[in-house]
Scaffold this motif. Sequence first.
Motif, short mmCIF file in Angstrom:
data_model
loop_
_atom_site.label_atom_id
_atom_site.label_comp_id
_atom_site.label_asym_id
_atom_site.label_seq_id
_atom_site.Cartn_x
_atom_site.Cartn_y
_atom_site.Cartn_z
N PHE A 112 0.05 0.05 -7.77
CA PHE A 112 -1.20 -0.13 -7.02
C PHE A 112 -1.53 -1.60 -6.79
CE2 PHE A 112 -4.17 3.73 -6.68
CZ PHE A 112 -3.12 4.54 -6.31
N VAL A 142 -6.60 5.19 4.18
CA VAL A 142 -5.28 5.33 4.79
C VAL A 142 -5.25 6.61 5.60
CG1 VAL A 142 -2.81 5.55 4.37
CG2 VAL A 142 -4.21 4.11 2.87
N ALA A 180 -4.32 1.83 8.35
CA ALA A 180 -4.99 1.61 7.07
C ALA A 180 -6.03 0.52 7.26
CB ALA A 180 -4.00 1.20 5.99
N TRP A 220 -12.79 0.65 -1.83
CA TRP A 220 -11.90 1.58 -1.15
C TRP A 220 -11.05 0.95 -0.07
CZ3 TRP A 220 -11.17 5.68 -3.77
CH2 TRP A 220 -12.21 6.34 -4.42
N VAL A 221 -9.79 1.38 -0.02
CA VAL A 221 -8.92 1.23 1.14
C VAL A 221 -8.70 2.62 1.69
CG1 VAL A 221 -6.60 0.67 1.92
CG2 VAL A 221 -7.76 -0.85 0.33
N LEU A 240 0.83 -1.20 0.00
CA LEU A 240 0.00 0.00 0.00
C LEU A 240 0.87 1.26 0.00
CD1 LEU A 240 -2.88 1.11 0.13
CD2 LEU A 240 -2.78 0.90 2.62
N ILE A 267 -7.68 3.93 -3.51
CA ILE A 267 -7.01 4.26 -2.26
C ILE A 267 -7.44 5.67 -1.85
CG2 ILE A 267 -4.81 4.58 -1.06
CD1 ILE A 267 -3.51 2.70 -3.05
N PHE A 277 -4.90 -2.96 -5.26
CA PHE A 277 -5.73 -1.85 -4.77
C PHE A 277 -6.30 -1.06 -5.95
CE2 PHE A 277 -2.24 -2.46 -1.66
CZ PHE A 277 -3.00 -2.99 -0.63
#
Length: 235
Positions: free
Chosen positions: A133, A115, A103, A112-113, A89, A139, A136
């Motif tokens: 990425f 952070v 995170a 979505w992630v 990430l 982000i 992911f």
Amino acid sequence: MLRFSQVDVFTDELTKGNALAVVHDAEGLSTEEMAAFANWTNLAETTFLLPPRDPAADYRVRIFTTSRELAFAAPPLLRTGPVENLPALAAGLAIPPDEIVEARWADNGPGWVAVLLRSADAVLALRPDYTRFGEFTGIGVVGPHEDGGDAAFEVRAFVDEDGRFGEDPVTGSLNASIAQWLIPAEIARRQYVAAQGTVLGRRGRVHLSQADGQIWVGGDTVVGITGKVALQPVR
């Protein structure tokens, strides 16, 4: 022909938020027709206003990106919990892993992630490496403002829309999922404002609040274009 509007959302000044298309009185359009029109507009989001199914509602909304339909407002998260692969990430964000405070998966549909960084300045300084990425596809990054301004947090959204990488100016779905994390964790107050789009020359302001266990997303809207669109619903 149907009534059509193009509005700028989450801002009080035209061109400073996120452009969104609105097709009025869209009952009779098929899902395929809605998806095709949303793809054609090439906007981040295209919405269709329909008669309500709930007697307590005034209208029903369907919302599409250029490639898929999204759930409206702040739906339940599909995936939660900490992100285990922090080095990957961090590589995507082009920062050392120790700059990440925390995170978590915050997937309410788009993947979505979320952070958390130490400050809004750290968020604004990001220059992501989209080539790294990997797994992911979206982000979202958030960091607190400490200057006592109108926004408590700065947010940025980096997305992969079917291989097209970029930054979204202002993102309701991401801010909803971030609030679903930050408010219960007492990182954010029960009501706060997030700034987004600063690096892109925008001035998005998203209003988040929690009431009766629900997260609510709101903000100002400016109408930029009105007219008619040549869509023919089947009545």
